[in-house]
Design an enzyme around this catalytic site. Structure first.
Site, PDB file in Angstrom:
ATOM      1  N   SER A  53       0.820  -1.105   0.186  1.00  7.75           N
ATOM      2  CA  SER A  53       0.041  -0.052  -0.028  1.00  7.75           C
ATOM      3  C   SER A  53       0.680   1.293   0.026  1.00  7.75           C
ATOM      4  O   SER A  53       0.574   2.419  -0.046  1.00  7.75           O
ATOM      5  CB  SER A  53      -1.016  -0.082   1.257  1.00  7.75           C
ATOM      6  OG  SER A  53      -0.329  -0.003   2.625  1.00  7.75           O
ATOM      7  N   LYS A  66      -6.406   4.800   7.906  1.00  9.36           N
ATOM      8  CA  LYS A  66      -5.342   5.686   7.471  1.00  9.36           C
ATOM      9  C   LYS A  66      -5.492   6.941   7.390  1.00  9.36           C
ATOM     10  O   LYS A  66      -4.761   8.103   7.707  1.00  9.36           O
ATOM     11  CB  LYS A  66      -4.889   5.122   5.923  1.00  9.36           C
ATOM     12  CG  LYS A  66      -4.265   3.634   6.054  1.00  9.36           C
ATOM     13  CD  LYS A  66      -3.673   3.106   4.761  1.00  9.36           C
ATOM     14  CE  LYS A  66      -3.131   1.760   4.863  1.00  9.36           C
ATOM     15  NZ  LYS A  66      -3.003   1.284   3.375  1.00  9.36           N
TER      16      LYS A  66
END
Length: 633
Positions: free
Chosen positions: A512, A555
């Protein structure tokens, strides 16, 4: 562009019926009817119970594996339950006999033997007392009282040594199902061999009339206690191969003798007749459980039972939301110490179920963790002496019931702020704020730096990455190097590219951070600064497409807590975002489809347009290109 979340007033309209508190919600009596979101598993368990098939359940913790196993035990007929007794063997003391009787009869048999032994002992003691007193009285009359007392003592000692002891013939009830309302359910997770397969206690007194009879030292194992019931073993791969092999034998033969598990114990000499153990085994674990599982044991389950993969989420629709309302009511009822939840509190729990699913249009089925939130909210309301739990209590519970990973992430964030490990203002070349997830539900800011230097090798340059990278992260770095070659058109064969993940003491796994790495390297190659008020997360294909990632919500919230003003995420994750209301006005969310859009929103300075035109001309990417919808695993 900021992702809008569903308003609570709209959520209430999705219920078929409104309610005041969860006290008014009907909770099913049977456990099998209380299972949420695992319809396929429920159907399989019902079939397995009716046909007495074994089941293997694989899935994440907290998805209902143990609850399904308990529900299976409720479905089994209690009329078939049996008691198991161990009897002494006159022919071979080290080979106790085994007898099975209907449930409840074992207790009656043992009591009858005890009464009989007690009567025999009383009769024998009475006879001995008469004999002893007779000897003493006779010796008194003949003038030999001392010798009479000595003779009486000798007779008592010899009688104790050589006369048979009635209590040694009393059978031992090793498995009792007295007044059981349901078939037994045994959780044998993490048990050692003796607890699982049965054992024989060590006897330090093996002679002199002090020894304990062998049948009285026999202890049944979980496989015997679960006879006609369910034996549940979670994380079955943690069992030793020897125990798994013995378990396989018990499954095949439906009986297994009990012997001492320690070679140095006197119990090792004892071995009973085969003890019935006709149980249904439910083996459970995560995906890695199948790797270390005995292949023959798995083949036995697969050939004579079912294999199930537990779902981690269910579709977000009115019917499933209604089942979550019932779930909250069930948790309140099971706890018994917390107030009922009102509709606003349940709405907040459902919203958290949406967030934890991490997937658009879904609700999480990791209900053990969600149940923890319900109990903490109830504890807060109870401490305030509130009659009902409201949304305020659930919101307070979210802050109080933070996971260890979230507390650690907050500690990392505080430390990185103190030591300025990441920036949130200004611009810098080759430095980018990446985002990562710890423990599945805690986001952190992951500073990444890149530098370009002349290669020390005449043949080719290298990509050197540091920060305790694991396999997938290393492959992601290699993919990024391919993207750099494709979209920049630069010959980097005579350069070494250094990539550093700052403060990653626990290592980095996953891909990611791919767009963060690519942005940092392009910035270093072209000497164009990156806006430090921007953070980003996303996977990257070798053609420059931005692919979906997991944990987008956590996040984004981590970036907001760190003071970041803008966060770049994959377009495919746009509908997955369900951030808390407190963060909505603090951060701008920018969904992108390719690396060109990432560069457009992150680089600053007069040379930004030059690199954008260069990227667009060298690549086939176009800003705003629609990506096919991809569901993250």
């Amino acid at each position: 562009m900021e992702k809008e979340t569903t308003d609570s007033s709209e959520e209430i309209e999705l219920y078929e019926d409104n309610f005041e508190t969860t006290d008014s919600i009907d909770v099913p009596e049977l456990l099998i009817d209380q299972i949420i979101g695992q319809e396929h598993a429920v159907e399989v368990v019902k079939k397995a119970a009716s046909q007495r098939r074994h089941v293997m359940m694989i899935g994440s913790p907290g998805t209902g594996k143990s609850l399904l196993s308990k529900a299976m035990a409720e479905l089994l007929p209690k009329e078939e339950l049996q008691d198991i007794l161990a009897y002494p063997n006159p022919e071979d003391n080290n080979n106790p006999k085994i007898r099975s009787v209907p449930a409840g009869k074992g207790r009656e048999i043992v009591m009858a033997h005890k009464l009989e032994a007690q009567k025999k002992a009383q009769s024998r003691n009475m006879l001995m007392m008469i004999l002893v007193f007779g000897i003493i009285i006779y010796s008194f009359y003949v003038g030999q009282l001392l010798w009479g007392i000595i003779a009486a003592i000798m007779i008592l000692l010899l009688t104790r040594q050589f006369m048979p002891k009635e209590e040694m013939m009393i059978p031992k009830l090793i498995v009792s199902n007295y007044q059981k309302e349901h078939a037994p359910f045994l959780d044998a997770t993490g048990t050692h061999a003796g607890a699982l397969l049965g054992d024989v206690r060590h006897d330090p007194f093996q002679s002199g009339g002090l020894e304990t009879p062998a049948h009285d030292r026999v202890e049944s194992g979980d496989i015997h206690k679960s006879h006609k019931g369910v034996l549940f073993i979670d994380e079955i791969n943690t069992l030793s191969l020897e125990s798994q092999q013995s378990l396989l034998t018990a499954l095949q033969e439906k009986e297994y003798p009990i012997t001492g598990q320690s070679e140095r114990s006197s119990g090792a000499l004892v071995k009973t007749e085969p003890v019935p153990c006709d149980f249904i085994m439910v083996a459970a674990g995560n995906l890695d459980a199948m790797e270390k599982m005995h292949p023959a044991l798995r083949s036995r389950i697969k050939g004579y039972g079912y294999e199930l993969f537990m779902r981690e989420s269910m579709e977000d629709n009115p019917e499933n939301r209604k089942t979550l309302v019932r779930f909250v009511a069930q948790e309140v009822m099971r706890d018994g110490h917390i107030p009922p939840f009102d509709q606003t509190a349940v709405d907040e729990v459902i919203r958290e179920a949406q967030r934890r699913a991490g997937r658009k249009g879904h609700l999480t089925l990791k209900l053990r963790d969600l149940g923890g939130l319900v109990r903490v909210a109830g504890d807060i309301a109870h401490s305030e002496e509130a009659p009902v739990v409201t949304a305020k209590h659930v919101l307070a519970a979210k802050k109080m019931a933070r996971s260890i990973e979230q507390q650690l992430a907050d500690s990392y964030l505080e430390r990185k702020n103190d030591y300025q490990l990441f920036k949130k203002m200004g611009s810098a070349v080759g430095r980018v704020n990446g985002l990562a997830v710890m423990g599945g539900d805690s986001g952190i800011v992951l500073p990444i730096m890149a530098g370009v230097a002349p290669s020390l090798s005449n043949s080719e340059g290298k990509v050197i990455a540091t920060g305790m990278l694991k396999d997938i992260a290393k492959e992601a770095v290699q993919n990024v190097s391919a993207v750099i070659k494709n979209v920049t058109g630069k010959d980097i064969s005579n350069h070494d590219i250094h990539i550093q993940f700052i403060g990653t003491y626990e290592g980095v796994e996953g891909d990611s951070a791919s767009i963060s790495i690519a942005t940092a390297v392009i910035s270093a190659l072209e000497n164009i600064p990156i806006d430090q008020s921007v953070a980003m997360t996303g996977s990257l294909s070798v053609r420059g497409d931005v692919l979906p990632i997991g944990g987008a919500t956590y996040k984004i919230e981590a970036a907001a807590r760190a003071g970041i003003k803008k966060v770049i995420i994959p377009k495919s994750n746009e509908d997955d975002v369900l951030i808390e209301d407190a963060y909505k006005d603090k951060i701008e969310i920018v969904p992108v489809t390719n690396i060109v859009e990432v560069i457009e929103h992150s680089l600053v300075g007069p040379d930004k347009e030059r690199i954008l035109e260069k990227l667009k001309s060298l690549s086939s990417l176009k800003t705003g290109t629609e990506m096919p919808e991809v569901v993250p695993v």
